[in-house]
Each structure stands twice: as C-alpha cells, then as structure tokens.
Motif scaffolding. Sequence first.
Motif, short mmCIF file in Angstrom:
data_model
loop_
_atom_site.label_atom_id
_atom_site.label_comp_id
_atom_site.label_asym_id
_atom_site.label_seq_id
_atom_site.Cartn_x
_atom_site.Cartn_y
_atom_site.Cartn_z
N LYS A 1 0.82 -1.22 0.00
CA LYS A 1 0.00 0.00 0.00
C LYS A 1 0.86 1.28 0.00
O LYS A 1 0.41 2.34 0.43
CB LYS A 1 -0.99 0.02 1.17
CG LYS A 1 -1.94 -1.17 1.18
CD LYS A 1 -3.03 -1.01 2.18
CE LYS A 1 -3.91 -2.26 2.26
NZ LYS A 1 -4.46 -2.67 0.96
N GLN A 2 2.08 1.18 -0.51
CA GLN A 2 2.95 2.35 -0.62
C GLN A 2 2.72 3.03 -1.97
O GLN A 2 2.48 2.38 -2.98
CB GLN A 2 4.42 1.94 -0.49
CG GLN A 2 4.81 1.44 0.89
CD GLN A 2 6.20 0.85 0.88
OE1 GLN A 2 6.43 -0.22 0.31
NE2 GLN A 2 7.14 1.54 1.50
N ARG A 3 2.86 4.37 -1.96
CA ARG A 3 2.68 5.17 -3.17
C ARG A 3 3.74 6.26 -3.22
O ARG A 3 3.94 6.98 -2.25
CB ARG A 3 1.28 5.80 -3.19
CG ARG A 3 0.14 4.79 -3.06
CD ARG A 3 -1.21 5.45 -2.87
NE ARG A 3 -1.27 6.23 -1.64
CZ ARG A 3 -2.37 6.85 -1.20
NH1 ARG A 3 -3.48 6.78 -1.91
NH2 ARG A 3 -2.36 7.54 -0.08
N GLN B 1 -5.80 13.30 -5.76
CA GLN B 1 -7.15 12.73 -5.72
C GLN B 1 -7.28 11.58 -6.72
O GLN B 1 -7.92 10.56 -6.42
CB GLN B 1 -8.19 13.81 -6.00
CG GLN B 1 -9.62 13.38 -5.71
CD GLN B 1 -9.83 13.03 -4.24
OE1 GLN B 1 -9.20 13.59 -3.35
NE2 GLN B 1 -10.73 12.08 -3.99
N LYS C 1 -5.61 8.63 -5.15
CA LYS C 1 -6.42 8.06 -4.07
C LYS C 1 -7.59 7.25 -4.61
O LYS C 1 -7.91 6.16 -4.11
CB LYS C 1 -6.91 9.19 -3.15
CG LYS C 1 -5.80 9.82 -2.32
CD LYS C 1 -6.16 11.19 -1.78
CE LYS C 1 -7.27 11.17 -0.78
NZ LYS C 1 -7.48 12.51 -0.18
N ASN D 1 -7.61 4.22 -1.70
CA ASN D 1 -6.95 4.53 -0.43
C ASN D 1 -7.11 6.02 -0.19
O ASN D 1 -6.50 6.84 -0.89
CB ASN D 1 -5.47 4.13 -0.51
CG ASN D 1 -4.70 4.40 0.77
OD1 ASN D 1 -5.19 5.07 1.68
ND2 ASN D 1 -3.49 3.89 0.85
N THR D 2 -7.93 6.40 0.77
CA THR D 2 -8.24 7.81 0.98
C THR D 2 -7.18 8.56 1.78
O THR D 2 -7.29 9.76 1.99
CB THR D 2 -9.59 7.96 1.70
OG1 THR D 2 -9.53 7.27 2.97
CG2 THR D 2 -10.71 7.36 0.86
N SER D 3 -6.15 7.85 2.23
CA SER D 3 -5.08 8.50 2.97
C SER D 3 -4.31 9.46 2.06
O SER D 3 -4.16 9.23 0.86
CB SER D 3 -4.12 7.44 3.53
OG SER D 3 -2.93 8.04 3.99
N ASN D 4 -3.80 10.54 2.64
CA ASN D 4 -2.95 11.47 1.90
C ASN D 4 -1.48 11.08 1.96
O ASN D 4 -0.63 11.77 1.40
CB ASN D 4 -3.11 12.89 2.46
CG ASN D 4 -4.49 13.45 2.23
OD1 ASN D 4 -5.07 13.26 1.16
ND2 ASN D 4 -5.04 14.13 3.23
N ASP D 5 -1.18 9.99 2.63
CA ASP D 5 0.21 9.60 2.85
C ASP D 5 0.90 9.21 1.54
O ASP D 5 0.34 8.48 0.71
CB ASP D 5 0.29 8.41 3.81
CG ASP D 5 -0.13 8.79 5.23
OD1 ASP D 5 -0.18 9.99 5.52
OD2 ASP D 5 -0.42 7.86 6.01
N ALA E 1 1.71 18.87 5.75
CA ALA E 1 2.29 17.53 5.80
C ALA E 1 3.43 17.45 6.80
O ALA E 1 4.02 18.47 7.19
CB ALA E 1 2.77 17.12 4.41
#
Length: 302
Positions: A66-68, A82, A85, A90-94, A121
Amino acid sequence: MRFLIIFLFLSALARAQSPYVLVLGVTQDGGYPQAGCNTPNCLDAWEGRRPPLYVTSLAIVDPLTKQRWLIDATPDFKYQLQLLKTNTQNTSNDLAGIFLTHAHIGHYTGLMHLGREALGAKNVKVYAMPLMQRFLENNGPWSQLVSLKNIDIQPMTDSTWIVLNERIKIQPFTVPHRAEYSETVGFRIQTERKTFVYIPDIDKWSLWKKDLNDVVKAADYAFIDATFFADGEIPRPMSEVPHPFVSETMKLLKKLPKTEKQKVYFTHFNHTNPLLRPETKEFIQTAKEGYKVAEQGQMIEL
C-alpha cells in the motif's frame, strides 16, 4: 483441471498485487489548456468539448504494501493526489516519497500543497539531486517547507539505485536540459519482472551521451519527452526550448523493429502538440509506426 483452476486463480491474484505505474498527467509544465491560449485546440478544453489534462507526473504503486510514490510534484498536485487516491481506493494522503526531476515550474511547484496553507504535511520524503536540494533549501517559500519539516529532503546521486522496498528500486540518471536552477534527471524503475524508463524533459538526443536506441532496447517501457511534434509549432524561436521533436525521435528510432517501437510512449505534450488529438494525421501516423501516446489515468503493470 482443479489444479489448473487454482493456478489461474493464483496467477490472477499475483497480477492484481503487482506493482504498477499510474500516469497522473501528460502535458508540458503549462498544462492543457494553457494560460492565455485561445487557439481552437485550447478552446475545445476551455469550452468543455475536451477534458483538461494535467501536467506530466507518474505514481509508483505497490498494492501489496500500500505504498505510493510520486515522480514530480506538479501545479496540478491536488487533482493528481485525488486521482491517485481514487485509483488505489486509499483515501489517505500519505505518500512514501516524491522524486523530483528538476526545477522547472511543472515539476516541483506542487510541493506548495504540502505546506501550512494546505496539507500541513509531516516529513514527506522528497528525493532531490544536489543542486535541486540546494535550490529548495535556500529559496523561499520552499525553504519554509524544510524548516517546518513539511518535507524531508533525501539526497540522490547520479546513477545510484535507491531501494523503495523489497520489490521496487529506482535510479536517477542525469540528462542534458536547461539548468538555470538545477540539474535534470530521468528515472529507471526496476522490479523483478520489468524495467520502466522515464525521461519527461531532455534537450536534443544528440547532446546526450547515451544512444536512445540502446535505452529503448534495454527497457520494457520508455516514457519519453514529446513536448513538440515538429519545428515551427510555436510562434517563437524553438531553439529557446530545445526539446527533441517527436518527428526527430521517430527518425532516430526508425531502424528498430516494431516490437521495440511499441515500448515507446510519448508524453509531456505542449498544448500545441497534435498528439493531444487522436484524429490528427500526426497521431495516426505515430500509431501506425508502432509508437504509443501516453494517456492520463492509464496503468502500466510492473
């Protein structure tokens, strides 16, 4: 038969978990439509007959971990985040990191969205070459991102591999391009199965020490600079922005078999480039010769 079904199921599951590249944008720094452009090409976008397109950027995604990661932070950062995501559900902003190619406006100014005025951030890893790092650390407002620890700059070295995780690594390599503020790099993304080369900005191929034919042969995918299709495309001396024309690139690669040409994806289009319009003779000829045109939102499995 039962074992075949199990094998096919496991193969499909493995593909679903494979790392991939997501194309977040395909246009030159000014985007499409571009500010001040009232040509029929831009009017189609201004008036809603064609969708706007974002500035060139890629995401590297590992569904398993789940890394981006992003390559470049463009002026369209908020829309591209967006899109990422939504694509990854994955709705996280990470973000695991952002890799910068150089200090021209379309490639780093999206970092502003990481500051206190927007995301606020915390310690987002931003990978930069030495001159690019110095530029960010010593010029506002970017230096404020550093001092407030919105970003955490990670030094890169020419041709040195960076391990992202057990499945993916990335290598920056310098290319000739206008260096008013920083050096310019392309990237090589490597997994166990695939090699992906990304060169959104470069000056004429003849100024590079490497042979583009060899670069294409050694890769599974090559996303390369296609800012302009041909000379005379803009009403000013094109030597001021000496990108390789698509027509020149195709001539340079003409001896490659079609199987090799199909690895090439053109990207980073100026708003004047006829490759933005699939109905043009230039687009049709490019496809006929075997080359591909990068599309916003497409996924490339690694």
